[in-house]
Motif scaffolding. Structure first.
Motif, PDB file in Angstrom:
ATOM      1  N   ARG A   1      44.810  43.888  41.777  1.00  0.00           N
ATOM      2  CA  ARG A   1      44.819  44.161  43.124  1.00  0.00           C
ATOM      3  C   ARG A   1      45.490  43.223  44.013  1.00  0.00           C
ATOM      4  N   ASN A   2      46.171  43.599  44.792  1.00  0.00           N
ATOM      5  CA  ASN A   2      47.143  42.860  45.479  1.00  0.00           C
ATOM      6  C   ASN A   2      47.821  41.636  44.667  1.00  0.00           C
TER       7      ASN A   2
ATOM      8  N   GLN B   1      36.798  36.493  43.189  1.00  0.00           N
ATOM      9  CA  GLN B   1      36.992  37.241  44.364  1.00  0.00           C
ATOM     10  C   GLN B   1      35.736  38.184  44.817  1.00  0.00           C
ATOM     11  N   ASP B   2      35.644  38.460  45.822  1.00  0.00           N
ATOM     12  CA  ASP B   2      34.423  39.703  46.208  1.00  0.00           C
ATOM     13  C   ASP B   2      34.862  40.890  45.783  1.00  0.00           C
ATOM     14  N   ASP B   3      33.955  42.119  46.089  1.00  0.00           N
ATOM     15  CA  ASP B   3      34.576  43.208  45.737  1.00  0.00           C
ATOM     16  C   ASP B   3      35.995  43.888  46.445  1.00  0.00           C
ATOM     17  N   ASP B   4      36.060  43.308  47.542  1.00  0.00           N
ATOM     18  CA  ASP B   4      37.200  43.781  48.518  1.00  0.00           C
ATOM     19  C   ASP B   4      38.567  42.814  48.301  1.00  0.00           C
ATOM     20  N   GLY B   5      38.443  41.987  47.292  1.00  0.00           N
ATOM     21  CA  GLY B   5      39.401  40.931  47.023  1.00  0.00           C
ATOM     22  C   GLY B   5      39.496  39.964  47.786  1.00  0.00           C
ATOM     23  N   ARG B   6      38.584  39.425  48.507  1.00  0.00           N
ATOM     24  CA  ARG B   6      38.582  38.091  49.491  1.00  0.00           C
ATOM     25  C   ARG B   6      38.127  36.966  48.417  1.00  0.00           C
TER      26      ARG B   6
END
Length: 523
Positions: free
Chosen positions: A390-391, A352-357
């Protein structure tokens, strides 16, 4: 349409030993020096220990701190705690007294089970526990208490899936160690997962060798052996002697062992690997840190197709990825170089990237994971829990990428990466190159302050015995293989790298040693 679960009750982990003892009672369960215990004897002693702890006031939910080098009593105490519904809280025996007291402050244990060889540790915790039991002598002697309660067997307490069983302390490479809460339901899945993915053909005819502290990964590995009726051999003493290890491998026809890359490296570099009979080995499992390619090749050449790698933090109890023997080879053209394997059974891994994508194939980001092996969170540490999830995904803090076929490649810890002139530098890539230079035994690369570039690389290199190396030769060996901006600005030569109590090379320890030697640049 959904329905609430009718019950969340699960098997008490202590019942796993009871089941194996019932099935394989007279068979050999544990070997430690001259001491032998059958499954029936181990169960009887664990039950007596539970009765003794119960007499000292230990009940469901209480924590029992254990500080000892590897021995049979540790194993008995583990199952005894679980039988009572108490939480086993093992600590690395190499900790300093003040460090152990810090763990006690975090866990708030009812009781300390400590070894007589560490009286200062017991004194450091005296005001933090209600009582202390001592292995190997003392007023409240462990073996005397067990002997006094022989024949007693408290019923295994009913537990739910999320009831704590084990506080697994992180190694504390950054900041104070945190207590990861491992539960009865989670650990039952982990044990099944280990035997499914790491040692799928194990059974009562096999033998397992302990080559790491039972307080951490080796303890998890042991549980799979108990579940499948595999005898476990504990080396005598507290020191690590490769010659003794290989003799045990030969004498007991060892079929599996769990270790870490630094220990495996020492084992295959020892002359005894060429004289001892290790033909019974089927699974040599290494984890805890990536293994450098040069060391991997040497181990394969010495041991054959027996290596099993797994990647997994204590918070996921080792169950993130697996790289079985079929995916290990000395042929670089046939090997997925640098991979730690694919997702373990029942687990999902995502980069994942820093935004959780979710990132695409071969894009670098943070390794995140979901699944039944993920821990229940850190004990009394909501801030750490908020940062780590996260999520619903557990964030490992490790950087890497995944190829199109689902194989994961670790770049390093996010905290290991440094930025030089605006470019991200991953030390592991440089270390792999350095270890291919003839005469290099070990190395580590750190980012250090630099007035022009912000940070630059500093390589700490350990030559092989008798090798004539100098910093200029090391830099010349690196230069043809890396972009100029990745080249370490300086190289220092040491006789050895400092290791943590778990046998790991950590940059925290290396930085401290650099500072002590006056080799860390001023800001």
């Amino acid at each position: 349409m959904s329905a609430a679960p009718v019950s969340t009750r699960v098997m008490n982990l202590a019942s796993m030993l009871s089941q194996t003892a019932r099935r394989l009672g007279p068979d050999l369960a544990l070997v430690w020096g001259d001491l032998r215990l059958s499954w029936a004897e181990l169960e009887t002693r664990a039950c007596a220990c539970a009765a003794a702890l119960q007499g000292l006031g230990v009940a469901k939910g209480d924590r029992v701190l254990v500080h000892s080098s590897n021995n049979i009593q540790m194993i008995e105490a583990m199952f005894a705690c679980w039988r009572l519904g108490a939480v086993w809280v093992p600590a690395n025996f190499r900790l300093a007294p003040a460090e152990l007291a810090g763990l006690a402050e975090t866990a708030a244990p009812k009781l300390l089970i400590g070894h007589a060889a560490f009286p200062e540790h017991a004194r450091a915790c005296a005001g933090l526990v209600e009582a202390t039991v001592t292995i190997g002598g003392g007023e409240a002697d462990y073996d005397a208490l067990v002997a006094a309660h022989m024949g007693q067997a408290p019923d295994a307490v009913a537990v739910d899936r999320d009831d704590p069983a084990w506080f697994f302390f992180t190694s504390g490479t950054t900041g104070r160690p945190k207590a990861a809460v491992l539960t009865h339901g989670q650990m039952a899945f982990v044990i099944t997962n280990f035997m499914c993915d790491l040692m799928p053909d194990s059974g009562p005819g096999d033998a397992s060798l302990v080559v790491a502290p039972l307080s951490h990964g080796a303890g998890v590995h042991l549980l799979g052996q108990v579940a499948k009726g595999v005898k476990t051999v504990l080396p005598p003493g507290t020191g690590f002697d490769p010659g003794v290890i290989w003799q045990l491998v030969q004498d007991w026809r060892i079929t599996n062992a769990f270790t870490v890359p630094t220990i495996l490296k020492r084992l295959v570099e020892h002359p005894a690997v060429d004289t001892a009979d290790h033909s019974a080995l089927r699974h040599v499992i290494y984890a805890g840190a990536p293994m450098y390619r040069a060391d991997q090749i040497r181990a394969l050449e010495k041991l054959g197709a027996v290596l099993v790698q797994y990647f997994g933090l204590g918070e996921v109890t080792g169950s993130i990825t697996v790289l079985p023997p079929v995916h290990h080879t000395t042929d670089d053209s046939q090997m997925r170089l640098g991979t730690c394997g694919f997702a373990r059974t029942g687990m999902e891994v995502q980069v994942q990237d820093d935004d959780g994508r979710a990132l695409g194939p071969n894009e670098t980001g943070e390794i995140c994971v979901i699944g039944p092996a993920v821990f229940a969170g850190y004990h009394n540490n909501p801030e750490a829990n908020a940062k780590s999830f996260r999520n619903g995904w557990f964030r490992t803090g490790d950087l890497g990428h995944m190829d199109a076929e689902g194989f994961v490649y670790l770049t390093g810890r996010a905290s290991d990466m440094y930025i030089s002139g605006g470019s991200n530098i991953y030390p592991r890539e440089i270390e792999e190159v350095i270890l291919r230079i003839p005469g290099v035994s070990e190395c580590a690369v750190l980012g250090v302050p630099d007035p022009e570039w912000g940070e630059v690389g500093l390589a700490v290199v350990v030559p092989e015995p008798g090798a004539a190396l100098d910093p200029q030769a090391v830099q010349a060996g690196i230069a043809p293989h890396l972009a100029r901006y990745k080249l370490p600005k300086s190289v220092v030569l040491w006789e050895e790298l400092p290791k943590s109590g778990y046998g790991k090379v950590t940059r925290k320890l290396i930085r401290a040693e650099l500072e002590r030697r006056g080799q860390w640049p001023a800001p």
